[in-house]
Design an enzyme around this catalytic site. Structure first.
Site, short mmCIF file in Angstrom:
data_model
loop_
_atom_site.label_atom_id
_atom_site.label_comp_id
_atom_site.label_asym_id
_atom_site.label_seq_id
_atom_site.Cartn_x
_atom_site.Cartn_y
_atom_site.Cartn_z
N ASN A 16 86.69 -7.45 47.32
CA ASN A 16 86.39 -7.70 46.09
C ASN A 16 87.03 -6.40 45.29
OD1 ASN A 16 85.00 -7.49 43.74
ND2 ASN A 16 83.01 -6.94 44.64
N TRP A 17 88.03 -6.73 44.83
CA TRP A 17 89.06 -5.58 43.89
C TRP A 17 88.41 -4.94 42.73
CZ3 TRP A 17 94.67 -8.30 44.64
CH2 TRP A 17 95.04 -7.84 45.70
N LYS A 18 87.16 -5.64 42.40
CA LYS A 18 86.67 -5.02 41.18
C LYS A 18 87.43 -4.97 40.11
CE LYS A 18 82.90 -3.28 44.22
NZ LYS A 18 81.98 -2.30 44.45
N HIS A 97 76.56 -10.38 42.07
CA HIS A 97 76.70 -8.99 42.49
C HIS A 97 75.85 -7.98 42.00
CE1 HIS A 97 78.84 -5.23 43.58
NE2 HIS A 97 79.58 -5.99 44.55
N GLU A 99 76.11 -5.06 40.70
CA GLU A 99 76.94 -4.37 39.46
C GLU A 99 76.86 -5.17 38.21
OE1 GLU A 99 80.58 -3.67 41.28
OE2 GLU A 99 79.81 -2.01 42.53
N GLU A 165 74.31 -7.14 50.46
CA GLU A 165 74.74 -6.00 50.07
C GLU A 165 73.67 -5.12 49.40
OE1 GLU A 165 79.14 -6.15 48.88
OE2 GLU A 165 78.05 -6.71 47.07
N GLY A 171 79.61 1.61 47.64
CA GLY A 171 80.43 2.75 46.83
C GLY A 171 80.20 4.08 47.57
N SER A 203 80.16 -0.51 51.72
CA SER A 203 80.63 0.70 52.46
C SER A 203 81.51 0.38 53.72
CB SER A 203 79.72 1.89 52.75
OG SER A 203 79.61 2.51 51.57
N GLY A 224 84.82 -3.78 49.03
CA GLY A 224 85.21 -3.14 47.93
C GLY A 224 86.45 -2.21 47.89
P1 PGA Z 1 82.34 -1.02 48.66
O1 PGA Z 1 81.87 -2.39 47.69
O2 PGA Z 1 82.95 -1.64 49.60
O3 PGA Z 1 83.30 -0.22 47.80
O4 PGA Z 1 81.10 -0.12 48.83
C1 PGA Z 1 81.36 -3.36 48.18
C2 PGA Z 1 80.81 -4.53 47.10
O5 PGA Z 1 80.57 -3.83 45.95
O6 PGA Z 1 81.38 -5.82 47.07
#
Ligand code: PGA
Length: 237
Positions: A16-18, A97, A99, A165, A171, A203, A224
């Site tokens: 997930n490159w966000k 997600h 976010e 998640e 993060g 993470s 991420g």
């Molecule tokens: P992260 O994000 O690996 O940076 O913790 C995972 C995600 O939000 O899908």
């Protein structure tokens, strides 16, 4: 499907490159190639404008979107429909997600519509669930997961992937223990009364990916930050 059978399945590595990256990530990933013998299925979810920029066959990957519209089509400026994503070669889509729940105000109603649009378009949703730190500390994890899972009622579990998640793990540098991840899988399985594809995210790095992928109940990882580095991503498989 018992845990034993799961162990023999190809495990998923979902990137997930966000909104971390610009156009230069295309160049950075130009030599990223997955051999068909790895036993891992890589799914890359780039930002929408970059979706058409990867030769998925040559790379040996599948494409995922980070979001899709809740609407089938019409006068919805700025929206990207699931059917258009499907036409662009997208096979998977992140939905729910944390976010987007938090920053974009996506409610269960909206998420439910997105799930329906994705499935109708032939896209497999990667439906994300997870508790916040506060909810965890209050002992409400199971209750929260149960509430988030309610919108799956009309769907068949084989139509989607469920990603656990925990919001407190995203993060940062903390992850739940393997036993905690297993317990969540068992809880969800009992709650929806069927088996399903289950991935863990939050993470995950090249340092802990193997440990998480070795958990028999876990069918894959959702990564991420660490997934934007082709070397780190390759190391996870
Ligand atoms: P992260 O994000 O690996 O940076 O913790 C995972 C995600 O939000 O899908």
């Amino acid at each position: 499907m018992k845990s034993q059978e799961k162990t023999n399945m190809t495990k998923l590595i979902i990137a997930n490159w966000k909104a971390f990256e610009g156009r230069d990530i295309i160049e950075r990933f130009k030599d990223f190639k997955v051999s068909s013998h790895t036993g891992f299925h890589f799914i890359i979810c780039p930002p929408t404008p970059l979706l058409g920029q990867f030769n998925t066959q040559e790379m040996g990957i599948s494409l995922g979107a980070q979001d899709c519209s809740q609407h089938a089509k019409g006068a919805f400026t700025g929206e990207v429909t699931a059917s258009l994503l499907h036409d662009m070669g997208v096979k998977y889509c992140l939905i729910g997600h944390s976010e987007r729940r938090r920053n974009c105000g996506e409610t269960d109603e909206v998420l439910s519509q997105k799930l329906i649009q994705a499935v109708k378009a032939g896209i497999i949703p990667i439906f994300c669930v997870g508790e916040t730190l506060e909810e965890r500390e209050q002992g409400r994890t199971e209750f929260v997961l149960q509430q988030q899972l309610l919108i799956l009622a009309g769907l068949k579990p084989e139509q989607l992937i469920i990603a656990y998640e925990p919001v407190w793990a995203i993060g940062g540098d903390k992850t739940p223990t393997p036993a905690e991840i297993q317990a969540v899988y068992q809880f969800i399985k009992a709650d929806i009364d069927q088996d399903f594809q289950f991935v863990y995210g939050g993470s995950v790095s090249e340092g802990n990916a193997k440990m998480i992928l070795d958990i028999p109940e876990v069918d894959g990882i959702l990564v991420g930050r660490a997934s934007t580095d082709p070397l780190k991503l390759a190391e996870m498989g």
